[in-house]
Design a protein around this motif. Structure first.
Motif, PDB file in Angstrom:
ATOM      1  N   GLN A  87       0.664  -1.356  -0.074  1.00 51.61           N
ATOM      2  CA  GLN A  87       0.087   0.130  -0.209  1.00 51.61           C
ATOM      3  C   GLN A  87       0.780   1.373  -0.012  1.00 51.61           C
ATOM      4  N   GLU A  88       2.210   1.288  -0.493  1.00 48.67           N
ATOM      5  CA  GLU A  88       2.905   2.380  -0.503  1.00 48.67           C
ATOM      6  C   GLU A  88       3.021   2.839  -1.929  1.00 48.67           C
ATOM      7  N   ALA A  89       2.697   1.990  -2.941  1.00 49.07           N
ATOM      8  CA  ALA A  89       2.927   2.498  -4.223  1.00 49.07           C
ATOM      9  C   ALA A  89       1.591   2.030  -4.827  1.00 49.07           C
ATOM     10  N   ASP A  90       1.183   2.715  -5.995  1.00 49.73           N
ATOM     11  CA  ASP A  90       0.064   2.238  -6.998  1.00 49.73           C
ATOM     12  C   ASP A  90       0.676   1.418  -8.250  1.00 49.73           C
ATOM     13  N   ILE A  91       1.755   1.625  -8.608  1.00 49.18           N
ATOM     14  CA  ILE A  91       2.284   0.832  -9.714  1.00 49.18           C
ATOM     15  C   ILE A  91       3.639   0.474  -9.689  1.00 49.18           C
ATOM     16  N   ALA A  92       4.356  -0.604 -10.014  1.00 52.86           N
ATOM     17  CA  ALA A  92       5.708  -0.903 -10.041  1.00 52.86           C
ATOM     18  C   ALA A  92       6.201  -1.244 -11.392  1.00 52.86           C
ATOM     19  N   VAL A  93       7.003  -0.374 -12.000  1.00 58.10           N
ATOM     20  CA  VAL A  93       7.579  -1.163 -13.519  1.00 58.10           C
ATOM     21  C   VAL A  93       8.887  -1.340 -13.531  1.00 58.10           C
ATOM     22  N   ALA A  94       9.118  -2.458 -13.714  1.00 60.84           N
ATOM     23  CA  ALA A  94      10.394  -3.193 -13.492  1.00 60.84           C
ATOM     24  C   ALA A  94      10.718  -4.493 -14.404  1.00 60.84           C
ATOM     25  N   PRO A  95      11.760  -4.986 -14.299  1.00 56.59           N
ATOM     26  CA  PRO A  95      11.748  -6.546 -15.096  1.00 56.59           C
ATOM     27  C   PRO A  95      11.255  -7.476 -13.598  1.00 56.59           C
ATOM     28  N   LEU A  96       9.964  -7.311 -13.538  1.00 57.73           N
ATOM     29  CA  LEU A  96       9.256  -7.969 -12.511  1.00 57.73           C
ATOM     30  C   LEU A  96       8.638  -9.223 -13.364  1.00 57.73           C
ATOM     31  N   THR A  97       9.266 -10.464 -12.861  1.00 60.64           N
ATOM     32  CA  THR A  97       8.372 -11.602 -13.514  1.00 60.64           C
ATOM     33  C   THR A  97       7.326 -12.079 -12.819  1.00 60.64           C
ATOM     34  N   VAL A  98       6.311 -12.149 -13.561  1.00 61.38           N
ATOM     35  CA  VAL A  98       4.822 -12.652 -13.052  1.00 61.38           C
ATOM     36  C   VAL A  98       5.061 -14.104 -12.489  1.00 61.38           C
ATOM     37  N   THR A  99       4.807 -14.354 -11.167  1.00 60.24           N
ATOM     38  CA  THR A  99       4.513 -15.440 -10.473  1.00 60.24           C
ATOM     39  C   THR A  99       3.460 -15.819  -9.661  1.00 60.24           C
ATOM     40  N   SER A 100       3.290 -17.072  -9.322  1.00 57.71           N
ATOM     41  CA  SER A 100       1.887 -17.385  -8.754  1.00 57.71           C
ATOM     42  C   SER A 100       1.950 -16.652  -7.259  1.00 57.71           C
ATOM     43  N   ALA A 101       3.238 -16.781  -6.557  1.00 59.20           N
ATOM     44  CA  ALA A 101       3.546 -16.121  -5.368  1.00 59.20           C
ATOM     45  C   ALA A 101       3.171 -14.655  -5.369  1.00 59.20           C
ATOM     46  N   ARG A 102       3.707 -14.011  -6.359  1.00 58.27           N
ATOM     47  CA  ARG A 102       3.375 -12.464  -6.301  1.00 58.27           C
ATOM     48  C   ARG A 102       2.238 -12.142  -6.769  1.00 58.27           C
ATOM     49  N   GLU A 103       1.427 -13.115  -7.534  1.00 59.68           N
ATOM     50  CA  GLU A 103      -0.171 -12.836  -7.843  1.00 59.68           C
ATOM     51  C   GLU A 103      -0.982 -12.806  -6.898  1.00 59.68           C
ATOM     52  N   GLU A 104      -0.291 -13.723  -5.855  1.00 65.22           N
ATOM     53  CA  GLU A 104      -1.401 -13.634  -4.523  1.00 65.22           C
ATOM     54  C   GLU A 104      -1.593 -12.412  -3.679  1.00 65.22           C
ATOM     55  N   VAL A 105      -0.599 -11.446  -3.831  1.00 64.55           N
ATOM     56  CA  VAL A 105      -0.511 -10.250  -3.077  1.00 64.55           C
ATOM     57  C   VAL A 105      -0.686  -8.795  -3.879  1.00 64.55           C
ATOM     58  N   VAL A 106      -0.260  -9.152  -5.237  1.00 62.19           N
ATOM     59  CA  VAL A 106      -0.584  -7.762  -6.178  1.00 62.19           C
ATOM     60  C   VAL A 106      -1.207  -8.374  -7.267  1.00 62.19           C
ATOM     61  N   SER A 107      -1.460  -7.407  -8.284  1.00 63.64           N
ATOM     62  CA  SER A 107      -2.202  -7.633  -9.469  1.00 63.64           C
ATOM     63  C   SER A 107      -1.401  -7.405 -10.552  1.00 63.64           C
ATOM     64  N   PHE A 108      -1.216  -8.105 -11.686  1.00 65.28           N
ATOM     65  CA  PHE A 108      -0.350  -7.916 -12.995  1.00 65.28           C
ATOM     66  C   PHE A 108      -0.980  -7.706 -13.945  1.00 65.28           C
ATOM     67  N   THR A 109      -0.509  -6.807 -14.893  1.00 65.33           N
ATOM     68  CA  THR A 109      -1.065  -6.319 -16.132  1.00 65.33           C
ATOM     69  C   THR A 109      -0.538  -7.787 -16.955  1.00 65.33           C
ATOM     70  N   THR A 110      -1.207  -7.489 -18.425  1.00 63.46           N
ATOM     71  CA  THR A 110      -0.557  -8.410 -19.622  1.00 63.46           C
ATOM     72  C   THR A 110       0.843  -8.597 -19.755  1.00 63.46           C
TER      73      THR A 110
END
Length: 340
Positions: A1-24
Motif C-alpha cells: 500500500q505504499e505505491a500504486d504501480i511498479a514498473v520493472a523487470p518484474l516476473t509474473v509468478t504465482s506467489a506474487r500474484e497472490e499479493v499484487v495484480s499484474f497486467t498482461t
C-alpha cells in the motif's frame, strides 16, 4: 500500500500474484546464463584446421581415397586400352601411381599418369566430382569456424555449467530465478540450487548491476532473466549469453490488488503489441551497434587456429628431406657396388 504501480523487470509468478495484480506481460523472457567472452571462450586446439569434419568423416575420407585408388589400379590392370604395348607389358597405373593420382585430384592439382581407357576415366571423373564437393564443404565449414572465433562456447547449457569448475555461478538473492531452481524437480536444476544455497554468501548478488559488474570483473556466470542478459550483452561487447533458455515467463506491471489501473494498463500493453510498438522498442534498445560491429568486425587469426597446419608442413618437409637422403644413400650404395 505504499505505491500504486511498479514498473520493472518484474516476473509474473504465482506467489506474487497472490499479493499484487499484474497486467498482461509486456516482455516474454526466460532464464539464461550471462558469461564474459574471454572466460567462456573455448581454446582452439592445435589441429583446429581438422575441426570442419568429424573424426568419422576423416576416417571415411581416408577409406574412400584408398578404395578409389585401388579401383583405379585394378581397372587399369583389367582394361587392355591402358597397356601401351602388350609385348612390353607396361602399365603406368601402378598402385603407387594410383595413390599419387588420387592425391593430386583431392588437392585439385591433377597428376600423371593420365587415364586412357574409358573405364579408368569414369572412375577418375567420379572421384573428381566427389573431391570437388568435399573441398567445397570443407572450405565453407572452415570459413565459418574461423569467422566465429571465440564465439564457440563450451558452456551451452545449464548442464555444462554444473559440470565445469572454472566459473562460479549465482543469481539475484530472493529472486524468482532463485526460487525457480529451488522448486524445480529437474536434477540439474536441483544441483544448481544446492550449489547456490551452500555458497549463498559468496555467489548470490543483491542487484542486477552488481551481477553484471561481477561477470565483467571475475570468473563468474550470472543466472537470470534472459531478456535482461541480452540487454547487458548489447551494451557490453565483452559479454555473451549462453544459447539455452529455460523457464518461459513474462514481465508484467504490478499494481495493488483490485486496482482500477490494472485493466487500462493491460489494454494499453495489448495495443502497443498489436501496433508493433513493443517490437520497435525491443529492437531499438537491444539491437545496438555493438552487436552489429562485433558481427562484422575483422580480426587477424591467432596462431593456435592454424598451428596444426604449420606443424603438418614441417613434418612433411622433414619427411621429404629424409626420403631424399634415403634415396641418395641407396643410390650411392648401388653405384659403389656396381663400380666397385
Amino acid at each position: 500500500q505504499e505505491a500504486d504501480i511498479a514498473v520493472a523487470p518484474l516476473t509474473v509468478t504465482s506467489a506474487r500474484e497472490e499479493v499484487v495484480s499484474f497486467t498482461t506481460p509486456f516482455l516474454q523472457t526466460g532464464i539464461g546464463i550471462l558469461l564474459r567472452k574471454d572466460t567462456a571462450s573455448q581454446d582452439m586446439s592445435f589441429f583446429h584446421f581438422l575441426s570442419p569434419f568429424s573424426k568419422e568423416t576423416w576416417t571415411a575420407l581416408l577409406f574412400a581415397y584408398l578404395l578409389t585408388c585401388f579401383c583405379l589400379f585394378l581397372v587399369a590392370r583389367l582394361s587392355p586400352c591402358e597397356w601401351n604395348e602388350p609385348k612390353n607389358e607396361e602399365n603406368h597405373f601402378t598402385f603407387l601411381n594410383s595413390l599419387w593420382f588420387g592425391a593430386g585430384a583431392l588437392a585439385l592439382q591433377g597428376a600423371t599418369p593420365r587415364p586412357q581407357a574409358l573405364s579408368v576415366r569414369v572412375i577418375a571423373v567420379v572421384w573428381w566430382l566427389f573431391t570437388l564437393a568435399l573441398l567445397a564443404a570443407y572450405i565453407a565449414n572452415f570459413t565459418a569456424l574461423l569467422s566465429s572465433g571465440s564465439e564457440q562456447l563450451p558452456i551451452q547449457t545449464f548442464e555444462d555449467l554444473v559440470k565445469q569448475r572454472n566459473l562460479e555461478f549465482g543469481t539475484l538473492e530472493g529472486s524468482s530465478t532463485f526460487y525457480y531452481f529451488k522448486n524445480s524437480k529437474n536434477p540439474i536444476h536441483q544441483m544448481i540450487y544446492e550449489y547456490m544455497e551452500k555458497r549463498r554468501e559468496h555467489v548470490l548478488v543483491k542487484t542486477y548491476q552488481e551481477a553484471v559488474q561481477r561477470v565483467m570483473d571475475s570468473n563468474y556466470a550470472f543466472i537470470g532473466e534472459s531478456i535482461s542478459q541480452d540487454l547487458a550483452a548489447a551494451r557490453h561487447c565483452n559479454l555473451i549469453r549462453a544459447p539455452e533458455v529455460i523457464g518461459a515467463r513474462g514481465f508484467g506491471i504490478a499494481t495493488t490488488q483490485a486496482s482500477p489501473w490494472t485493466k487500462p494498463l493491460s489494454i494499453a500493453v495489448l495495443k502497443l503489441r498489436e501496433s508493433g510498438d513493443l517490437d520497435y522498442l525491443r529492437n531499438k534498445w537491444w539491437e545496438s551497434s555493438c552487436l552489429r560491429q562485433s558481427r562484422e568486425r575483422w580480426g587477424p587469426l591467432e596462431p593456435p587456429a592454424l598451428g596444426g597446419l604449420f606443424l603438418t608442413l614441417g613434418i612433411g618437409l622433414a619427411l621429404g628431406i629424409l626420403a631424399a637422403l634415403a634415396e641418395l644413400s641407396s643410390s650411392s650404395r648401388r653405384t659403389a657396388a656396381h663400380a666397385k
